[in-house]
Scaffold this motif. Structure first.
Motif, short mmCIF file in Angstrom:
data_model
loop_
_atom_site.label_atom_id
_atom_site.label_comp_id
_atom_site.label_asym_id
_atom_site.label_seq_id
_atom_site.Cartn_x
_atom_site.Cartn_y
_atom_site.Cartn_z
N UNK A 2 0.86 -1.18 0.00
CA UNK A 2 0.00 0.00 0.00
C UNK A 2 0.90 1.23 0.00
N UNK A 3 0.56 2.22 -0.84
CA UNK A 3 1.31 3.47 -0.86
C UNK A 3 0.76 4.37 0.25
N UNK A 4 1.58 4.58 1.29
CA UNK A 4 1.18 5.41 2.42
C UNK A 4 2.09 6.62 2.56
N UNK A 5 2.75 6.99 1.48
CA UNK A 5 3.71 8.10 1.50
C UNK A 5 3.11 9.40 2.04
N UNK A 6 1.87 9.76 1.74
CA UNK A 6 1.34 11.04 2.23
C UNK A 6 1.18 11.10 3.75
N UNK B 154 3.38 9.73 6.23
CA UNK B 154 4.59 9.69 7.05
C UNK B 154 4.63 8.43 7.90
N UNK B 155 5.78 8.08 8.37
CA UNK B 155 5.94 6.81 9.09
C UNK B 155 5.27 6.79 10.46
N UNK B 156 5.07 7.94 11.07
CA UNK B 156 4.50 7.96 12.43
C UNK B 156 2.98 7.83 12.43
N UNK B 157 2.33 8.03 11.30
CA UNK B 157 0.88 7.96 11.25
C UNK B 157 0.33 6.66 10.75
N UNK B 158 1.13 5.58 10.78
CA UNK B 158 0.71 4.30 10.21
C UNK B 158 0.62 3.25 11.31
N UNK B 159 -0.49 2.53 11.33
CA UNK B 159 -0.67 1.43 12.27
C UNK B 159 -1.16 0.21 11.50
N UNK B 160 -0.62 -0.95 11.84
CA UNK B 160 -1.04 -2.21 11.24
C UNK B 160 -1.40 -3.14 12.40
N UNK B 161 -2.62 -3.67 12.37
CA UNK B 161 -3.01 -4.58 13.44
C UNK B 161 -4.01 -5.61 12.94
N UNK B 162 -4.23 -6.64 13.77
CA UNK B 162 -5.13 -7.71 13.42
C UNK B 162 -6.26 -7.75 14.45
N UNK B 163 -7.48 -7.94 13.96
CA UNK B 163 -8.64 -8.02 14.84
C UNK B 163 -8.82 -9.44 15.35
N UNK B 164 -9.66 -9.59 16.36
CA UNK B 164 -9.97 -10.93 16.88
C UNK B 164 -10.65 -11.79 15.82
#
Length: 105
Positions: free
Chosen positions: A3-7, A9-19
């Motif tokens: 996924x392109x998340x360049x706009x 910045x690295x501090x505004x990105x979270x990746x997680x998994x739901x139950x």
């Protein structure tokens, strides 16, 4: 998955998994001054993790140009190796055994 998340910045990105087994990518930033005024951006992507993937192996990495890569390994098969079963006496049929019947034990 990439996924392109360049706009954001690295501090505004979270990746997680739901139950429930969904992978969620959340990216965003607070209002910032741009050419057209103050702008706030948000992105949320959700994908069901395929059953054949090992959820414990999920990893993410962010490239210098803002491409987020999420990878996972395939689950190991429950049956790594099938081992053939041969009767001890090839001339004796299972129905000859006193405790084994053709219908099962």
């Amino acid at each position: 998955m990439q996924v392109n998340v360049a706009p954001f910045g690295s501090t505004g990105i979270k990746v997680f998994m739901t139950r429930e087994g969904d992978l969620i990518i959340h990216a965003g930033h607070d209002e910032q001054m741009e050419d057209d005024g103050y702008i706030s951006r948000r992105f949320e992507g959700r994908i069901a993790i395929p059953m054949g993937l090992d959820s414990n192996s999920i990893q993410s990495s962010l490239s210098p140009d803002g491409i987020l890569s999420v990878t996972a390994k395939e689950k190991a098969s429950h049956y790594e190796k099938i081992i053939p079963v041969f009767p001890a006496n090839p001339h004796r049929h299972l129905s000859d055994h006193p405790r084994v019947s053709p219908g099962g034990p």
